[in-house]
Scaffold this active site. Sequence first.
Site, mmCIF file in Angstrom:
data_model
loop_
_atom_site.group_PDB
_atom_site.id
_atom_site.type_symbol
_atom_site.label_atom_id
_atom_site.label_comp_id
_atom_site.label_asym_id
_atom_site.label_seq_id
_atom_site.Cartn_x
_atom_site.Cartn_y
_atom_site.Cartn_z
ATOM 1 N N ARG A 48 41.186 -13.089 -96.658
ATOM 2 C CA ARG A 48 42.301 -14.027 -97.362
ATOM 3 C C ARG A 48 43.069 -13.608 -98.276
ATOM 4 N NH1 ARG A 48 42.109 -18.511 -99.584
ATOM 5 N NH2 ARG A 48 43.380 -19.555 -98.273
ATOM 6 N N PRO A 62 38.165 -32.617 -91.558
ATOM 7 C CA PRO A 62 38.275 -31.877 -92.655
ATOM 8 C C PRO A 62 37.527 -30.332 -92.601
ATOM 9 C CG PRO A 62 36.688 -33.365 -92.656
ATOM 10 C CD PRO A 62 37.327 -33.548 -91.555
ATOM 11 N N GLY A 63 38.021 -29.165 -93.092
ATOM 12 C CA GLY A 63 37.416 -28.030 -93.084
ATOM 13 C C GLY A 63 37.143 -27.586 -94.573
ATOM 14 N N CYS A 111 39.702 1.567 -95.286
ATOM 15 C CA CYS A 111 41.013 2.333 -95.396
ATOM 16 C C CYS A 111 42.174 1.917 -95.243
ATOM 17 C CB CYS A 111 40.513 3.817 -94.265
ATOM 18 S SG CYS A 111 39.183 4.424 -94.745
ATOM 19 N N GLU A 112 42.428 0.837 -95.868
ATOM 20 C CA GLU A 112 43.599 0.220 -95.892
ATOM 21 C C GLU A 112 44.122 0.137 -97.102
ATOM 22 O OE1 GLU A 112 45.057 -1.068 -93.308
ATOM 23 O OE2 GLU A 112 43.863 -1.028 -91.751
HETATM 24 N N1 LLP Z 1 42.132 -29.499 -87.652
HETATM 25 C C1 LLP Z 1 43.110 -28.689 -87.084
HETATM 26 C C2 LLP Z 1 43.705 -29.048 -85.566
HETATM 27 C C3 LLP Z 1 43.416 -27.275 -87.460
HETATM 28 O O1 LLP Z 1 44.136 -26.725 -87.034
HETATM 29 C C4 LLP Z 1 42.714 -27.053 -88.781
HETATM 30 C C5 LLP Z 1 42.788 -25.796 -89.404
HETATM 31 C C6 LLP Z 1 41.838 -28.076 -89.366
HETATM 32 C C7 LLP Z 1 41.604 -29.240 -88.754
HETATM 33 C C8 LLP Z 1 41.085 -27.816 -90.767
HETATM 34 O O2 LLP Z 1 41.944 -27.832 -91.836
HETATM 35 P P1 LLP Z 1 41.452 -27.764 -93.168
HETATM 36 O O3 LLP Z 1 40.878 -29.017 -93.546
HETATM 37 O O4 LLP Z 1 40.514 -26.608 -93.330
HETATM 38 O O5 LLP Z 1 42.763 -27.308 -93.991
HETATM 39 N N2 LLP Z 1 42.576 -19.337 -92.421
HETATM 40 C C9 LLP Z 1 43.322 -20.294 -93.248
HETATM 41 C C10 LLP Z 1 43.180 -21.601 -92.791
HETATM 42 C C11 LLP Z 1 43.671 -21.950 -91.461
HETATM 43 C C12 LLP Z 1 43.640 -23.181 -90.845
HETATM 44 C C13 LLP Z 1 43.809 -23.640 -89.471
HETATM 45 N N3 LLP Z 1 43.447 -24.906 -88.893
HETATM 46 C C14 LLP Z 1 43.132 -19.858 -94.614
HETATM 47 O O6 LLP Z 1 42.416 -19.158 -95.059
HETATM 48 O O7 LLP Z 1 43.592 -20.523 -95.600
#
Ligand code: LLP
Length: 402
Positions: free
Chosen positions: A298, A260-261, A328-329
């Site tokens: 984002r 989880p992130g 500047c965008e």
């Molecule tokens: N595991 C893998 C292999 C991943 O590619 C990712 C996220 C995670 C775990 C964690 O995912 P989460 O639980 O955070 O959804 N920058 C984008 C999100 C990119 C996610 C990339 N991979 C945003 O701001 O929405």
Amino acid sequence: MINFKELANEHKTPLYIYDLDYMTKQYGDLKDAFKGRKSIMAYAVKSNSNLSIVKHFADLGSGADCVSIGEVRRAFLAGVPAYKIIFSGVGKSDDEIREAIEKDILYINVESEAELGRVELIAKELNSTSRISIRVNPNIDPQTHPYISTGLHDNKFGVELDTAKRMYIRANNSQYLDPVGIHFHIGSQLTELKPIYESAEIVADLVRSLSNIKIELKFFDIGGGLGVKYDDEITIAPYDYAQAILGTLKGLDLTVICEPGRFLTANAGYFLTKVLYEKQNGAKRFVVVDGAMNDLLRPSLYNAYHKIEVITDSESELSKADVVGPVCESGDFFAKDYQLPVLEHNDLLVVHSAGAYGFGMGSNYNTRGRSAEVALEDGKARLIRKRENFEDLIALEKDLLV
Ligand code: LLP
């Protein structure tokens, strides 16, 4: 209640604030949902890679899912034990693979046959055996933003089922490879359970068919992806998520690895920015603030919605405005047509849900130093990253001037 005004005055703006107690609660909720089954939460470091944040999760018992050797090094520095560190990603360099094997992490998530070959060769050079897991692409539409969808064959991630099986057989026959896990991650900000469940079922079936040919795996790595509420999304409850996954694992003795992130960090974070000016171009009203797309990308990149709270004495009527930064965008905005009162110089805007993929996706575009970061824990605030100054930005160039 967080005293944003006081924090902004003390640390200046733009500024990131993280509520560690909220992160603790989210971590506990998810970990508890899997109780009764061996599981490891491997925090997705990319969502917020500040060392103090990674350490906070390490202290709670979390592992780390890393997508560069830089993130692996962060995890070690933050005190995550090697046996809870996973190295994922579609394009690992030889040097990165070598260091991961030398550091004896839990496993490398392999994403192609070619990569499997490199891992085997490097393990052989090191006279070692590399534990691996293979990322399967189940070809399931996760129903999320196309930029953060990863589980379709159109996406660069993972390998098809047949390829995965071939790779497991090859790995099983190699003295330099030890296939211990299987992995899938179909996308991020997922709010539908069905695609997750369907993917888990496909991958669990592959585990069974591998078991039939005497390839016994230990880890079932379900990736991350749990969506959160930015606006009025209906999200998946951790319990339902865990039940759906565990339902596919009947009869299998596997440790679940969850990465989880966003679920842990997004709604723990706030981005503070001050109003510089109001301006009007024809019918269009703009609120110009001191933060910009280099701080929080984002909205510009995904047209993502972030709630904005206003801290002002103004009691005027609300009207629509675009909230824009100094970069500047034309794509440099935090919100479009957002209802706001008339704002004064130095009024404070609090951009919500900024704890995941906020600071980490920042840059120095327009020679802007990155913001400071502050953690809140048990009612106390502490600085966890200093604001970058001009000297920091030119440090790697100035001695090279000819
Ligand atoms: N595991 C893998 C292999 C991943 O590619 C990712 C996220 C995670 C775990 C964690 O995912 P989460 O639980 O955070 O959804 N920058 C984008 C999100 C990119 C996610 C990339 N991979 C945003 O701001 O929405």
